[in-house]
Design a protein around this motif. Structure first.
Motif, PDB file in Angstrom:
ATOM      1  N   SER A  50       1.015  -1.418   0.201  1.00 25.48           N
ATOM      2  CA  SER A  50       0.003  -0.271  -0.185  1.00 25.48           C
ATOM      3  C   SER A  50       0.663   1.209   0.246  1.00 25.48           C
ATOM      4  O   SER A  50       0.326   2.053  -0.360  1.00 25.48           O
ATOM      5  N   GLN A  51       1.663   1.043   0.459  1.00 24.88           N
ATOM      6  CA  GLN A  51       3.163   2.108  -0.100  1.00 24.88           C
ATOM      7  C   GLN A  51       3.407   2.441  -0.990  1.00 24.88           C
ATOM      8  O   GLN A  51       4.566   3.494  -1.449  1.00 24.88           O
ATOM      9  N   SER A  52       3.615   1.670  -1.839  1.00 29.53           N
ATOM     10  CA  SER A  52       4.806   1.215  -3.012  1.00 29.53           C
ATOM     11  C   SER A  52       3.815   2.641  -3.904  1.00 29.53           C
ATOM     12  O   SER A  52       2.559   3.301  -3.991  1.00 29.53           O
ATOM     13  N   MET A  76      -2.819  14.041   1.578  1.00 30.22           N
ATOM     14  CA  MET A  76      -1.765  12.836   0.607  1.00 30.22           C
ATOM     15  C   MET A  76      -0.199  13.721   0.752  1.00 30.22           C
ATOM     16  O   MET A  76       0.452  14.035   0.743  1.00 30.22           O
ATOM     17  N   LYS A  77      -0.186  12.550   1.957  1.00 31.40           N
ATOM     18  CA  LYS A  77       1.774  12.427   2.260  1.00 31.40           C
ATOM     19  C   LYS A  77       2.190  12.240   1.752  1.00 31.40           C
ATOM     20  O   LYS A  77       3.344  12.032   1.897  1.00 31.40           O
ATOM     21  N   ASP A  78       1.888  10.981   0.228  1.00 30.53           N
ATOM     22  CA  ASP A  78       2.429  10.212  -0.625  1.00 30.53           C
ATOM     23  C   ASP A  78       2.675  10.633  -1.200  1.00 30.53           C
ATOM     24  O   ASP A  78       2.959  10.221  -2.444  1.00 30.53           O
ATOM     25  N   LYS A 112      14.617   7.200  -8.691  1.00 28.67           N
ATOM     26  CA  LYS A 112      13.486   7.138  -7.919  1.00 28.67           C
ATOM     27  C   LYS A 112      14.084   7.388  -6.885  1.00 28.67           C
ATOM     28  O   LYS A 112      15.169   6.938  -6.287  1.00 28.67           O
ATOM     29  N   LYS A 113      12.993   7.489  -5.453  1.00 27.15           N
ATOM     30  CA  LYS A 113      12.536   7.309  -4.836  1.00 27.15           C
ATOM     31  C   LYS A 113      12.497   6.080  -4.000  1.00 27.15           C
ATOM     32  O   LYS A 113      12.219   5.197  -5.112  1.00 27.15           O
ATOM     33  N   GLU A 114      12.893   5.481  -2.815  1.00 26.21           N
ATOM     34  CA  GLU A 114      12.810   4.178  -2.269  1.00 26.21           C
ATOM     35  C   GLU A 114      11.684   3.475  -2.724  1.00 26.21           C
ATOM     36  O   GLU A 114      11.456   2.260  -2.797  1.00 26.21           O
ATOM     37  N   ASN A 115      10.412   4.400  -2.270  1.00 27.12           N
ATOM     38  CA  ASN A 115       8.897   3.228  -2.408  1.00 27.12           C
ATOM     39  C   ASN A 115       8.776   3.313  -3.625  1.00 27.12           C
ATOM     40  O   ASN A 115       7.375   2.878  -3.938  1.00 27.12           O
ATOM     41  N   GLY A 117       4.397  12.749 -14.465  1.00 31.73           N
ATOM     42  CA  GLY A 117       5.613  13.045 -13.154  1.00 31.73           C
ATOM     43  C   GLY A 117       5.143  12.999 -12.252  1.00 31.73           C
ATOM     44  O   GLY A 117       5.948  13.086 -11.573  1.00 31.73           O
ATOM     45  N   ILE A 118       3.822  13.621 -11.634  1.00 31.99           N
ATOM     46  CA  ILE A 118       3.209  13.087 -10.243  1.00 31.99           C
ATOM     47  C   ILE A 118       3.682  11.808  -9.581  1.00 31.99           C
ATOM     48  O   ILE A 118       3.183  11.264 -10.639  1.00 31.99           O
ATOM     49  N   VAL A 119       4.070  11.541  -8.580  1.00 25.79           N
ATOM     50  CA  VAL A 119       4.479  10.385  -8.152  1.00 25.79           C
ATOM     51  C   VAL A 119       3.407  10.512  -6.965  1.00 25.79           C
ATOM     52  O   VAL A 119       3.545  11.243  -5.640  1.00 25.79           O
ATOM     53  N   SER A 120       3.222   9.332  -7.044  1.00 24.12           N
ATOM     54  CA  SER A 120       1.659   9.236  -5.677  1.00 24.12           C
ATOM     55  C   SER A 120       1.466   7.699  -5.657  1.00 24.12           C
ATOM     56  O   SER A 120       2.363   7.060  -5.792  1.00 24.12           O
ATOM     57  N   THR A 121       0.405   7.357  -5.010  1.00 27.99           N
ATOM     58  CA  THR A 121      -0.144   5.895  -4.006  1.00 27.99           C
ATOM     59  C   THR A 121      -1.833   6.179  -4.649  1.00 27.99           C
ATOM     60  O   THR A 121      -1.844   6.905  -4.715  1.00 27.99           O
ATOM     61  N   ALA A 122      -2.029   4.724  -4.767  1.00 27.60           N
ATOM     62  CA  ALA A 122      -3.433   4.676  -5.030  1.00 27.60           C
ATOM     63  C   ALA A 122      -4.484   4.855  -3.840  1.00 27.60           C
ATOM     64  O   ALA A 122      -5.436   6.089  -3.928  1.00 27.60           O
ATOM     65  N   ALA A 123      -3.539   4.941  -2.589  1.00 24.42           N
ATOM     66  CA  ALA A 123      -4.821   5.662  -1.467  1.00 24.42           C
ATOM     67  C   ALA A 123      -4.214   7.171  -1.448  1.00 24.42           C
ATOM     68  O   ALA A 123      -5.219   7.872  -1.078  1.00 24.42           O
ATOM     69  N   ASP A 124      -3.574   7.574  -2.048  1.00 26.41           N
ATOM     70  CA  ASP A 124      -3.502   9.343  -2.122  1.00 26.41           C
ATOM     71  C   ASP A 124      -3.998   9.247  -2.813  1.00 26.41           C
ATOM     72  O   ASP A 124      -5.243  10.393  -3.234  1.00 26.41           O
ATOM     73  N   LEU A 125      -4.414   8.869  -4.305  1.00 30.98           N
ATOM     74  CA  LEU A 125      -5.617   9.225  -5.227  1.00 30.98           C
ATOM     75  C   LEU A 125      -6.241   9.429  -5.086  1.00 30.98           C
ATOM     76  O   LEU A 125      -7.996  10.076  -5.103  1.00 30.98           O
TER      77      LEU A 125
END
Length: 537
Positions: A67-69, A203-205, A215-218, A256-264
């Protein structure tokens, strides 16, 4: 009263449980067939009814997606750019009907408005070959948003069409919109989104990377097929991008935005509950664009008709509710954020493989939510067919087509996929395989003018003019408005007429020569040498 409440709660629980199992079965099957590798969130009436992840964030290391990917969301970013512009409009800082020149003074096209950037009707040139000379002059340079206007000015780049007269999807529009956001707000695009969208929506991630290549770590690794006939996924870092500009650029606003499904999901909820944008402005974004001639923007995708508002697309058919969305695609990634406004249903898909059929998957999800029959997307016919052809198994490839014709539900087949496969073989000078592909495509899509047109081109490049002529004639029969077919038929006929004239002239020259030789032989009693031979009585 308590019994009724408990019964309603029980029915709701079992309904959610059953649909949850169906969702899991759907995505497990898709993951197994390499059609989905990522995160999914499905919500109804503001509540998450399904959330899960499938596959690996790094296939080589077997690291699982969770979930943090984080994923780059590609063109879903355009909805954020449009939201930012409309926020500025809501605050009275911009009039979107104003010329772009009012906010970017060196912009060389006075008749293009800010609104035409957001609805893709500006007529600006695409960026694919716009910077070729710049890259050749400075191969080490990273092209960014700030280079667009100077390049337009330097090369006096003409517009593709009169602004507002036509719709054409164009990343440049949203890159320029991002520059306008920076000019008006006095802060970077990344900082503006963080302050006015990411933070208010919690949207913290999510973030806008300074360099999209790092690329960032996650962040998940991205995977793709190296060609249209390969069946083995590879890391995108090993594949050369077909467009040089994609290797040499760092654009923002268009993607370009990087996000997660939870943030979207948080973004969707905040946006559609008017927490980050007013109702009037959001309604404007979700209204289909009207062109200069009074007609509504209309285009086809995945067999359905759609239209486009301000940074948002929408289905024209609203019989199942008003459905708005934006999908995203880059090499190795497919994504979609889809929301049924009428039914308050949302589907969010982020997949780190470039062939995920996000539209068919989304449609299946909506059918499951409504307790209706659905079809699970299946493996790509053209890819398997192309793999068999390329490996020399023509007999098996032909057999596969025949099996599909008997049972079309066995594989997924699209006209576009077969067209791309045929042209890829043609570019690789594998003309025989290209012709086989287009022939098979005519069996599967016998009413497609485009397929017959493409088949004609492949035959023409293989110097089979008479057969090419027949294909272009068939294409024109299927689509009398096909101007390319009309032109090619004329060109081929002209070539064939020249060929006939050539051989006709050759015949007369040959006949005259034989008569001349006979004349000289008689005059010299057969002793003259002609073309290495002696005359004989």
């Amino acid at each position: 009263m308590r019994k009724i409440f408990f019964l309603t709660l029980l029915i709701s629980f079992f309904s959610t449980t059953l649909s949850g199992q169906e969702f899991n079965d759907l995505f497990s099957t898709l993951s197994k067939n390499n059609l989905f590798n990522g995160s999914v969130i499905i919500s109804k009436s503001g509540k998450t009814i399904f959330s899960n992840s499938y596959g690996f964030s790094n296939i080589e290391k077997k690291d699982k997606i969770n979930s943090q990917s984080q994923f780059t969301i590609a063109s879903i970013t355009k909805t954020f750019t449009a939201t930012a512009i409309l926020q500025l409009k809501q605050k009275g800082k911009i009039n979107i009907d104003d010329s772009v020149q009012k906010y970017l003074s060196d912009f060389p096209y006075p008749n293009i408005t800010v609104k035409q950037l957001l609805n893709n009707t500006s007529g600006l040139a695409q960026y694919y070959n716009l910077f070729d000379t710049v890259i050749k002059e400075k191969p080490e340079k990273v092209i960014s948003n700030q280079d667009i206007i100077p390049t337009f000015i330097r090369f006096k780049t003409p517009l593709s069409f009169v602004p507002g007269s036509k719709w054409e999807y164009n990343n440049v529009n949203f890159c320029l919109a991002a520059l306008i956001i920076e000019k008006i707000s006095g802060m970077s695009y990344a900082n503006y989104l963080e302050k006015n969208i990411f933070n208010p929506a919690k949207m913290k991630d999510s973030f806008v990377p300074l360099n999209r290549k790092i690329k960032k770590e996650n962040q998940v690794e991205l995977y793709t097929y190296p060609n249209f006939y390969s069946t083995q996924l590879v890391n995108t870092t090993t594949v050369k991008n077909p467009f040089l500009i994609d290797e040499k650029s760092n654009f923002y606003g268009n993607g370009g935005i990087v996000s997660t499904a939870a943030d979207l999901e948080k973004y969707q909820k905040a946006l559609f509950s008017y927490q980050i944008l007013g109702k009037k402005e959001l309604d404007e974004a979700l209204t289909a664009t009207i062109l200069n001639d009074g007609k509504k923007v209309s285009y086809q995708f995945d067999g359905k008709e759609g239209s486009y508002g301000l940074g948002w697309a929408m289905y024209t058919d609203e019989s199942n509710g008003k459905i708005v969305f934006h999908d995203g695609f880059i090499t190795g990634l497919t994504s979609i954020l889809l929301h049924n406004i009428t039914k308050n249903e949302t589907v969010i898909l982020l997949s780190s493989i470039g062939n995920s059929p996000v539209f068919p998957i989304s449609n299946a999800v909506l059918q499951i939510i409504d307790n209706k029959p659905y079809t699970i997307p299946v493996q790509n016919l053209s890819r398997i067919y192309g793999s068999l052809l390329e490996s020399g198994n023509k007999e098996k490839a032909d057999q596969l087509i025949q099996e599909y014709l008997k049972n079309p539900s066995s594989y997924g087949a699209s006209e576009n996929d077969f067209n791309r496969l045929g042209y890829q073989f043609l570019r690789l000078q594998k003309n025989d395989l290209s012709l086989e592909t287009f022939y098979s495509a005519t069996l599967i899509f016998p009413k497609s003018a485009n397929i017959f047109d493409s088949y004609g081109e492949a035959l023409l490049q293989s110097d089979r003019k008479e057969e090419a002529l027949k294909m272009y004639q068939k294409s024109l029969e299927l689509n009398p408005e096909n101007t390319n077919a009309k032109e090619m038929i004329k060109n081929i006929n002209d070539l064939l007429i020249k060929k006939i004239r050539y051989f006709k002239n050759l015949f007369f020259i040959s006949l005259f020569s034989s008569q001349l030789i006979s004349y000289f032989c008689k005059k010299t009693n057969g002793q003259i040498e002609f073309s290495g031979s002696y005359c004989s009585d």
